[in-house]
Design an enzyme around this catalytic site. Structure first.
Site, PDB file in Angstrom:
ATOM      1  N   HIS A   1      -7.484   0.464  -6.256  1.00  0.00           N
ATOM      2  CA  HIS A   1      -7.494  -0.126  -4.927  1.00  0.00           C
ATOM      3  C   HIS A   1      -8.150  -1.363  -5.675  1.00  0.00           C
ATOM      4  CE1 HIS A   1      -8.152  -1.160  -1.135  1.00  0.00           C
ATOM      5  NE2 HIS A   1      -8.733  -0.368  -0.608  1.00  0.00           N
TER       6      HIS A   1
ATOM      7  N   ARG B   1       0.830  -1.207   0.055  1.00  0.00           N
ATOM      8  CA  ARG B   1       0.012  -0.050  -0.002  1.00  0.00           C
ATOM      9  C   ARG B   1       0.973   1.165  -0.041  1.00  0.00           C
ATOM     10  NH1 ARG B   1      -5.241   1.405   3.539  1.00  0.00           N
ATOM     11  NH2 ARG B   1      -5.895   0.161   1.918  1.00  0.00           N
TER      12      ARG B   1
ATOM     13  N   GLN C   1     -10.252  -3.893  -3.379  1.00  0.00           N
ATOM     14  CA  GLN C   1     -11.554  -3.428  -2.630  1.00  0.00           C
ATOM     15  C   GLN C   1     -12.591  -3.632  -3.695  1.00  0.00           C
ATOM     16  OE1 GLN C   1     -12.207  -1.776   0.336  1.00  0.00           O
ATOM     17  NE2 GLN C   1     -14.297  -2.289  -0.505  1.00  0.00           N
TER      18      GLN C   1
ATOM     19  N   ARG D   1     -13.670  -8.576   1.902  1.00  0.00           N
ATOM     20  CA  ARG D   1     -12.251  -8.327   1.813  1.00  0.00           C
ATOM     21  C   ARG D   1     -11.363  -9.463   1.992  1.00  0.00           C
ATOM     22  NH1 ARG D   1     -10.173  -3.165   1.584  1.00  0.00           N
ATOM     23  NH2 ARG D   1      -8.149  -4.160   1.099  1.00  0.00           N
TER      24      ARG D   1
ATOM     25  N   CYS E   1     -16.124   1.796   0.955  1.00  0.00           N
ATOM     26  CA  CYS E   1     -15.042   0.973   1.088  1.00  0.00           C
ATOM     27  C   CYS E   1     -14.643   0.913   2.427  1.00  0.00           C
ATOM     28  CB  CYS E   1     -13.792   1.065   0.211  1.00  0.00           C
ATOM     29  SG  CYS E   1     -13.372   3.070   0.423  1.00  0.00           S
TER      30      CYS E   1
ATOM     31  N   ASP F   1     -17.128   7.689  -1.710  1.00  0.00           N
ATOM     32  CA  ASP F   1     -15.774   7.306  -0.998  1.00  0.00           C
ATOM     33  C   ASP F   1     -15.648   8.796  -0.381  1.00  0.00           C
ATOM     34  OD1 ASP F   1     -13.463   6.393   0.312  1.00  0.00           O
ATOM     35  OD2 ASP F   1     -12.528   6.480  -1.940  1.00  0.00           O
TER      36      ASP F   1
HETATM   37  N1  NVA Z   1      -9.847   6.788  -1.312  1.00  0.00           N
HETATM   38  C1  NVA Z   1      -9.462   6.413  -0.165  1.00  0.00           C
HETATM   39  C2  NVA Z   1      -9.881   4.843   0.144  1.00  0.00           C
HETATM   40  C3  NVA Z   1      -9.445   4.446   1.487  1.00  0.00           C
HETATM   41  C4  NVA Z   1      -9.616   2.929   1.695  1.00  0.00           C
HETATM   42  C5  NVA Z   1      -7.831   6.668   0.300  1.00  0.00           C
HETATM   43  O1  NVA Z   1      -7.348   6.405  -0.645  1.00  0.00           O
HETATM   44  O2  NVA Z   1      -7.852   7.180   1.273  1.00  0.00           O
HETATM   45  N1   CP Z   2     -11.100  -0.083   2.700  1.00  0.00           N
HETATM   46  C1   CP Z   2      -9.735   0.110   2.865  1.00  0.00           C
HETATM   47  O1   CP Z   2      -8.988  -0.376   2.341  1.00  0.00           O
HETATM   48  O2   CP Z   2      -9.822   0.027   4.249  1.00  0.00           O
HETATM   49  P1   CP Z   2      -8.363   0.361   5.114  1.00  0.00           P
HETATM   50  O3   CP Z   2      -7.785   1.531   4.758  1.00  0.00           O
HETATM   51  O4   CP Z   2      -8.826   0.163   6.503  1.00  0.00           O
HETATM   52  O5   CP Z   2      -7.293  -0.891   4.642  1.00  0.00           O
END
Ligand code: NVA
Ligand code: CP
Length: 306
Positions: free
Chosen positions: A129, A102, A132, A288, A260, A219
């Site tokens: 992502h 990540r 997800q 997930r 998500c 989101d």
């Molecule tokens: N769009 C959000 C998703 C988090 C799971 C982010 O990147 O922070």
């Molecule tokens: N939805 C998601 O990826 O959650 P986290 O940021 O908690 O991993």
């Protein structure tokens, strides 16, 4: 399929193979059956951003598959002190059987895949992502009994979720309608990909996008890395890019809602809608685990090419 870097890399058959295996693993899990598909294997998990779901579901998933997972915070790795990703990839390939990462730049994920020789899984970048969206599609099929032909509406920031939803839902055979403010559109490469489909539309008005939707998704207005723009973004998104009861009344009467998580109640979604659709949203979070287990078995299992 050697990696999961972005959904554009999958064929429709590969996508459904993941979803079918995810359903099978979920059914086995519910019966308390955990076959050791990844016995003796180790997944490294590199995190340059926070996580609740991704970290826990990958770690637990790997354990249930008979393997183990290592949490590697980039603050502690030499990456944090400037060791090139190319070298990190070549070293970690000699210890691990797969890496979930990540991070911010998609290029880092692509570089890991290029320079390493083990499967790489994108656990979220600024661009995509994919894990997800696999869980989202799995949840949609679970609640609706099918995916193909349904209409998915996403409203909000044209971020990693929007990008991956567009690709994943089109690839799965859905109609896709996106509403973002001007200046916050999805990535240009993703819009280019979507041009190949006549069941795609991008508009500014969520009330237009949500018409006849079977699945409504949103989101956060400011993703990880965008925190410095939170106030500015709030002014642009507030009061318009929100799933609320009025907006839901324009969708199909039995439309489901996906988020998500983490969610900011009363910003991109009201508490009222969130709680009415909590079963769907928390099933999505659970899925997930199952979807990622399927990805890991297909990428890291001994029968990965069969
Ligand atoms: N769009 C959000 C998703 C988090 C799971 C982010 O990147 O922070
Ligand atoms: N939805 C998601 O990826 O959650 P986290 O940021 O908690 O991993």
């Amino acid at each position: 399929m050697n990696h999961l870097l972005k959904l554009q890399d999958l064929t429709q058959d590969e996508l459904y193979k993941i979803l079918d295996l995810a359903d099978q693993l979920k059914a086995e899990h519910k019966q308390g059956i955990h076959k050791p598909y990844l016995q003796g294997k180790t997944l490294g998990m590199i995190f340059q951003k926070s996580s609740t779901r991704t970290r826990v579901s990958f770690e637990v998933g790997m354990y249930q598959l008979g393997g183990q997972a290592l949490f590697l915070s980039s603050q502690d790795l030499q990456i944090g002190r400037g060791e090139p990703i190319q070298d990190t990839a070549r070293v970690l390939s000699r210890y691990l059987d797969g890496i979930m990462i990540r991070t911010f730049a998609q290029k880092e994920v692509e570089d890991l895949a290029e320079y390493g020789d083990i499967p790489i899984i994108n656990g979220l970048t600024d661009y995509a992502h994919p894990c997800q969206i696999l869980a989202d599609l799995m949840t949609i099929r679970e609640f609706k009994g099918k995916i193909k032909g349904l209409k998915m509406c996403y409203l909000g920031d044209g971020n990693n979720m929007a990008n991956s939803l567009i690709v994943g839902c089109l690839l799965a055979g859905m109609k896709v309608s996106i509403a973002t403010p001007q200046g916050y559109e999805p990535n240009a490469q993703v819009l280019e990909y979507a041009k190949g489909y006549d069941c795609f539309e991008l508009v500014n008005d969520p009330k237009v996008a949500v018409k006849d939707a079977d699945v409504v998704i949103t989101d956060v207005w400011a993703s990880m890395g965008d925190e410095g723009e939170a106030e500015e973004r709030k002014k642009v998104f507030e009061g318009i890019y929100q799933i609320n009861d009025e907006l839901m009344s324009l969708a199909n009467p039995d439309a489901m809602v996906q988020h998500c998580l983490p969610a900011h109640r009363e910003e991109e979604i009201t508490t009222s809608v969130f709680e009415k659709h909590a079963d769907e949203i928390f099933e999505e979070a659970e899925n997930r685990l199952h979807a990622q287990k399927a990805v890991m078995v297909l990428l890291m299992g001994d029968n990965k090419n069969s």
